[in-house]
Scaffold this motif. Sequence first.
Motif, PDB file in Angstrom:
ATOM      1  N   ARG A 103      32.027  34.162  47.275  1.00 13.90           N
ATOM      2  CA  ARG A 103      31.049  33.774  48.293  1.00 13.90           C
ATOM      3  C   ARG A 103      30.757  32.285  48.213  1.00 13.90           C
ATOM      4  O   ARG A 103      30.747  31.710  47.134  1.00 13.90           O
ATOM      5  N   GLY A 104      30.462  31.713  49.364  1.00 11.07           N
ATOM      6  CA  GLY A 104      29.991  30.337  49.431  1.00 11.07           C
ATOM      7  C   GLY A 104      30.719  29.375  48.529  1.00 11.07           C
ATOM      8  O   GLY A 104      31.902  29.134  48.676  1.00 11.07           O
ATOM      9  N   GLY A 105      29.996  28.828  47.578  1.00  9.97           N
ATOM     10  CA  GLY A 105      30.548  27.811  46.708  1.00  9.97           C
ATOM     11  C   GLY A 105      31.237  28.346  45.464  1.00  9.97           C
ATOM     12  O   GLY A 105      31.588  27.572  44.577  1.00  9.97           O
ATOM     13  N   GLU A 106      31.431  29.668  45.376  1.00  8.09           N
ATOM     14  CA  GLU A 106      32.083  30.216  44.185  1.00  8.09           C
ATOM     15  C   GLU A 106      33.537  29.754  44.109  1.00  8.09           C
ATOM     16  O   GLU A 106      34.259  29.796  45.099  1.00  8.09           O
ATOM     17  N   ASP A 107      33.930  29.343  42.948  1.00 10.73           N
ATOM     18  CA  ASP A 107      35.301  28.913  42.712  1.00 10.73           C
ATOM     19  C   ASP A 107      36.145  30.136  42.329  1.00 10.73           C
ATOM     20  O   ASP A 107      35.845  30.817  41.349  1.00 10.73           O
ATOM     21  N   TYR A 108      37.164  30.409  43.111  1.00 16.72           N
ATOM     22  CA  TYR A 108      38.029  31.568  42.894  1.00 16.72           C
ATOM     23  C   TYR A 108      38.596  31.595  41.481  1.00 16.72           C
ATOM     24  O   TYR A 108      38.604  32.639  40.818  1.00 16.72           O
ATOM     25  N   PHE A 109      39.056  30.461  40.979  1.00 19.90           N
ATOM     26  CA  PHE A 109      39.645  30.401  39.643  1.00 19.90           C
ATOM     27  C   PHE A 109      38.606  30.740  38.574  1.00 19.90           C
ATOM     28  O   PHE A 109      38.903  31.437  37.599  1.00 19.90           O
ATOM     29  N   ASP A 110      37.370  30.290  38.754  1.00 16.52           N
ATOM     30  CA  ASP A 110      36.301  30.627  37.812  1.00 16.52           C
ATOM     31  C   ASP A 110      35.988  32.115  37.858  1.00 16.52           C
ATOM     32  O   ASP A 110      35.820  32.758  36.811  1.00 16.52           O
ATOM     33  N   VAL A 111      35.900  32.679  39.055  1.00 20.76           N
ATOM     34  CA  VAL A 111      35.622  34.113  39.175  1.00 20.76           C
ATOM     35  C   VAL A 111      36.768  34.914  38.573  1.00 20.76           C
ATOM     36  O   VAL A 111      36.539  35.937  37.901  1.00 20.76           O
ATOM     37  N   LEU A 112      37.987  34.463  38.760  1.00 19.46           N
ATOM     38  CA  LEU A 112      39.148  35.118  38.161  1.00 19.46           C
ATOM     39  C   LEU A 112      39.029  35.114  36.634  1.00 19.46           C
ATOM     40  O   LEU A 112      39.285  36.132  35.974  1.00 19.46           O
ATOM     41  N   THR A 113      38.609  34.009  36.060  1.00 22.64           N
ATOM     42  CA  THR A 113      38.434  33.900  34.608  1.00 22.64           C
ATOM     43  C   THR A 113      37.353  34.847  34.107  1.00 22.64           C
ATOM     44  O   THR A 113      37.531  35.540  33.099  1.00 22.64           O
ATOM     45  N   VAL A 114      36.233  34.893  34.809  1.00 20.30           N
ATOM     46  CA  VAL A 114      35.131  35.770  34.402  1.00 20.30           C
ATOM     47  C   VAL A 114      35.553  37.238  34.525  1.00 20.30           C
ATOM     48  O   VAL A 114      35.228  38.063  33.658  1.00 20.30           O
ATOM     49  N   THR A 115      36.295  37.562  35.563  1.00 24.68           N
ATOM     50  CA  THR A 115      36.773  38.928  35.745  1.00 24.68           C
ATOM     51  C   THR A 115      37.751  39.311  34.636  1.00 24.68           C
ATOM     52  O   THR A 115      37.715  40.436  34.125  1.00 24.68           O
ATOM     53  N   ALA A 116      38.601  38.391  34.231  1.00 26.77           N
ATOM     54  CA  ALA A 116      39.508  38.641  33.105  1.00 26.77           C
ATOM     55  C   ALA A 116      38.713  38.864  31.819  1.00 26.77           C
ATOM     56  O   ALA A 116      39.071  39.720  30.998  1.00 26.77           O
ATOM     57  N   THR A 117      37.630  38.132  31.635  1.00 25.98           N
ATOM     58  CA  THR A 117      36.758  38.324  30.479  1.00 25.98           C
ATOM     59  C   THR A 117      36.189  39.737  30.486  1.00 25.98           C
ATOM     60  O   THR A 117      36.165  40.422  29.446  1.00 25.98           O
ATOM     61  N   HIS A 118      35.757  40.184  31.640  1.00 28.03           N
ATOM     62  CA  HIS A 118      35.238  41.542  31.788  1.00 28.03           C
ATOM     63  C   HIS A 118      36.308  42.566  31.395  1.00 28.03           C
ATOM     64  O   HIS A 118      36.044  43.513  30.643  1.00 28.03           O
ATOM     65  N   GLY A 119      37.525  42.349  31.880  1.00 33.67           N
ATOM     66  CA  GLY A 119      38.629  43.249  31.537  1.00 33.67           C
ATOM     67  C   GLY A 119      38.931  43.254  30.054  1.00 33.67           C
ATOM     68  O   GLY A 119      39.187  44.306  29.460  1.00 33.67           O
ATOM     69  N   LEU A 120      38.902  42.085  29.424  1.00 31.07           N
ATOM     70  CA  LEU A 120      39.123  42.001  27.972  1.00 31.07           C
ATOM     71  C   LEU A 120      38.059  42.787  27.210  1.00 31.07           C
ATOM     72  O   LEU A 120      38.368  43.486  26.242  1.00 31.07           O
ATOM     73  N   CYS A 121      36.825  42.670  27.648  1.00 26.55           N
ATOM     74  CA  CYS A 121      35.750  43.414  26.976  1.00 26.55           C
ATOM     75  C   CYS A 121      35.975  44.919  27.101  1.00 26.55           C
ATOM     76  O   CYS A 121      35.720  45.671  26.148  1.00 26.55           O
ATOM     77  N   HIS A 122      36.476  45.367  28.248  1.00 19.77           N
ATOM     78  CA  HIS A 122      36.797  46.792  28.387  1.00 19.77           C
ATOM     79  C   HIS A 122      37.884  47.204  27.391  1.00 19.77           C
ATOM     80  O   HIS A 122      37.814  48.290  26.810  1.00 19.77           O
TER      81      HIS A 122
END
Length: 164
Positions: A103-122
């Motif tokens: 959304r808006g000013g969110e950086d796709y690459f940053d969101v991708l990194t955070v989502t990968a972090t979430h996956g790693l925690c799983h």
Amino acid sequence: MALLLRNLQRAVPVRRAPLRRRLQLLRAALGVQRFDLAVVCVDNRTIRRLNGVYRARDAPTDVLSFPFHENVKAGELPQPETPDDYNLGDIFLGVEYIFQQCRGGEDYFDVLTVTATHGLCHLLGFTHSTEAEWQKMFQKEKQVLEELNRLTGTRLQPLTRGLF
């Protein structure tokens, strides 16, 4: 050990070299750099199919994690018995879905990194089925992302805020 990063889609661009660098830093922050890990970037069609098969949900999603080790308790590392057991598992990133959710000013690459972090925690036993589990996972993601922020100068925050 090895980090396998594959891009099996053409819907959105994936900058693999910077993503690989961040994934290596995340693995180090979690203390799992000696474990093999596969991260696969897929489109909505593929992530929807996987989500249907493995979670009985007929919709695309941002991330699916398939741990190599069963019954790992949140906060504990797997205890390999043989050299072949040094494997965390596989993470499928629904990069097209992630891109569409920015959304808006969110950086796709940053969101991708955070989502990968979430996956790693799983992969490391963290879940968010209850509020207590969500709190524990959120704190781990926050800790790991704070270390990544310190090393890279980013300001990433966990995505799990609204999941419970």
